[in-house]
Design a protein around this motif. Sequence first.
Motif, PDB file in Angstrom:
ATOM      1  N   PRO A 140      -7.380  -1.387   5.180  1.00 10.41           N
ATOM      2  CA  PRO A 140      -7.838  -2.132   4.008  1.00 10.41           C
ATOM      3  C   PRO A 140      -8.026  -3.620   4.317  1.00 10.41           C
ATOM      4  O   PRO A 140      -7.090  -4.267   4.801  1.00 10.41           O
ATOM      5  N   PRO A 141      -9.214  -4.172   4.065  1.00  8.39           N
ATOM      6  CA  PRO A 141      -9.471  -5.594   4.360  1.00  8.39           C
ATOM      7  C   PRO A 141      -8.496  -6.527   3.653  1.00  8.39           C
ATOM      8  O   PRO A 141      -8.102  -7.551   4.219  1.00  8.39           O
TER       9      PRO A 141
ATOM     10  N   GLU B  51      -3.315  -4.120  -5.359  1.00  7.27           N
ATOM     11  CA  GLU B  51      -4.679  -3.607  -5.520  1.00  7.27           C
ATOM     12  C   GLU B  51      -4.694  -2.075  -5.519  1.00  7.27           C
ATOM     13  O   GLU B  51      -5.413  -1.450  -6.309  1.00  7.27           O
ATOM     14  N   LEU B  52      -3.872  -1.487  -4.636  1.00  5.90           N
ATOM     15  CA  LEU B  52      -3.777  -0.021  -4.583  1.00  5.90           C
ATOM     16  C   LEU B  52      -3.289   0.538  -5.917  1.00  5.90           C
ATOM     17  O   LEU B  52      -3.872   1.491  -6.454  1.00  5.90           O
TER      18      LEU B  52
ATOM     19  N   LYS C 119     -15.936   2.766   2.342  1.00  3.83           N
ATOM     20  CA  LYS C 119     -14.785   3.592   1.961  1.00  3.83           C
ATOM     21  C   LYS C 119     -14.011   4.052   3.197  1.00  3.83           C
ATOM     22  O   LYS C 119     -12.775   4.002   3.225  1.00  3.83           O
ATOM     23  N   ILE C 120     -14.742   4.511   4.213  1.00  2.33           N
ATOM     24  CA  ILE C 120     -14.100   4.970   5.456  1.00  2.33           C
ATOM     25  C   ILE C 120     -13.366   3.806   6.126  1.00  2.33           C
ATOM     26  O   ILE C 120     -12.234   3.947   6.583  1.00  2.33           O
ATOM     27  N   ALA C 121     -14.043   2.634   6.175  1.00  3.03           N
ATOM     28  CA  ALA C 121     -13.422   1.450   6.787  1.00  3.03           C
ATOM     29  C   ALA C 121     -12.171   1.036   6.021  1.00  3.03           C
ATOM     30  O   ALA C 121     -11.154   0.658   6.621  1.00  3.03           O
TER      31      ALA C 121
ATOM     32  N   PHE D  79       2.463   0.051   3.781  1.00  3.94           N
ATOM     33  CA  PHE D  79       1.337   0.315   2.884  1.00  3.94           C
ATOM     34  C   PHE D  79       0.992   1.802   2.891  1.00  3.94           C
ATOM     35  O   PHE D  79       0.755   2.401   1.834  1.00  3.94           O
ATOM     36  N   ARG D  80       0.951   2.413   4.079  1.00  2.00           N
ATOM     37  CA  ARG D  80       0.634   3.849   4.188  1.00  2.00           C
ATOM     38  C   ARG D  80       1.721   4.704   3.521  1.00  2.00           C
ATOM     39  O   ARG D  80       1.417   5.745   2.933  1.00  2.00           O
ATOM     40  N   ILE D  81       2.975   4.265   3.627  1.00  2.64           N
ATOM     41  CA  ILE D  81       4.062   4.980   2.944  1.00  2.64           C
ATOM     42  C   ILE D  81       3.812   4.974   1.433  1.00  2.64           C
ATOM     43  O   ILE D  81       3.922   6.002   0.763  1.00  2.64           O
ATOM     44  N   THR D  82       3.457   3.805   0.906  1.00  2.08           N
ATOM     45  CA  THR D  82       3.168   3.665  -0.528  1.00  2.08           C
ATOM     46  C   THR D  82       2.003   4.557  -0.929  1.00  2.08           C
ATOM     47  O   THR D  82       2.052   5.265  -1.939  1.00  2.08           O
TER      48      THR D  82
END
Length: 263
Positions: free
Chosen positions: A132-133, A146-147, A125-127, A179-182
Amino acid sequence: MHKLFTKENQIIIIVLIGVLLLLLMGIAFLLFFFFSRKKLVEKELEKNSLEINHQKEIIQSIILTQEKERERIAKDLHDDISSKLNIINLNTNLLKDGGLTLEESINIHNDILEATGKTLESARKIAYNLLPPILVEFGLKDAIEELADSFNNSRKINIEYSINYPNKLLIPQNELHLFRITQELINNSVRHGKANNSTITISYKNNQLIFNYTDNGVGFNSESIKSKKGLGMKNIESRVSLLNGTYSTESKTGKGFKIVVII
């Protein structure tokens, strides 16, 4: 003869007045040019000062976001990893010391296995939160889908999405920013906006990547909120700036929230 001198005097006076007027006009022109130039310089300095202050706010926002992220990771490591490793360590020492019944040994083995499984889950979860892989392996489109699906499955919010994103259009670092904005927008909708529906639309046309996000949450007065941006919105603003993009928001109390990001 007297009349001739009088006429000459008149001509001299007229010439002197003309020269004086020309001098006054020249001085007036120079003063006008000086003060106009001064105003232009002052406006340019004011503009530069605003840009510098804006950049300072963005840098401060990035630093605050990084510190918040470090604090969250430290808390996760302490609460989810360290505590479980302590349990594993204590139970392992009990097995090492011996003198246990068969039933006690089995119970301790089971506790160790359970704690190990939870520790691995917490580490994943932390990784995932760090990077995100799926974003690394398959790119932005699959990562956002996926998010959104993970939130849909949790039933915290229903997210509809339409993503038309050319693969590898942005470099990996910029894909992570978007992605972080989303991620930030969805979290804001759930935590603060109390929304139960949202939409994500990404399209690419005329050499522009257009990101649209809306929700049906409680919204806010966009006029009064401008000077009171929270850390989440500042984080979004700083990431948009790092993407060399622009954004605009629209919201009214009780009418939800909308943001458009153009890169």
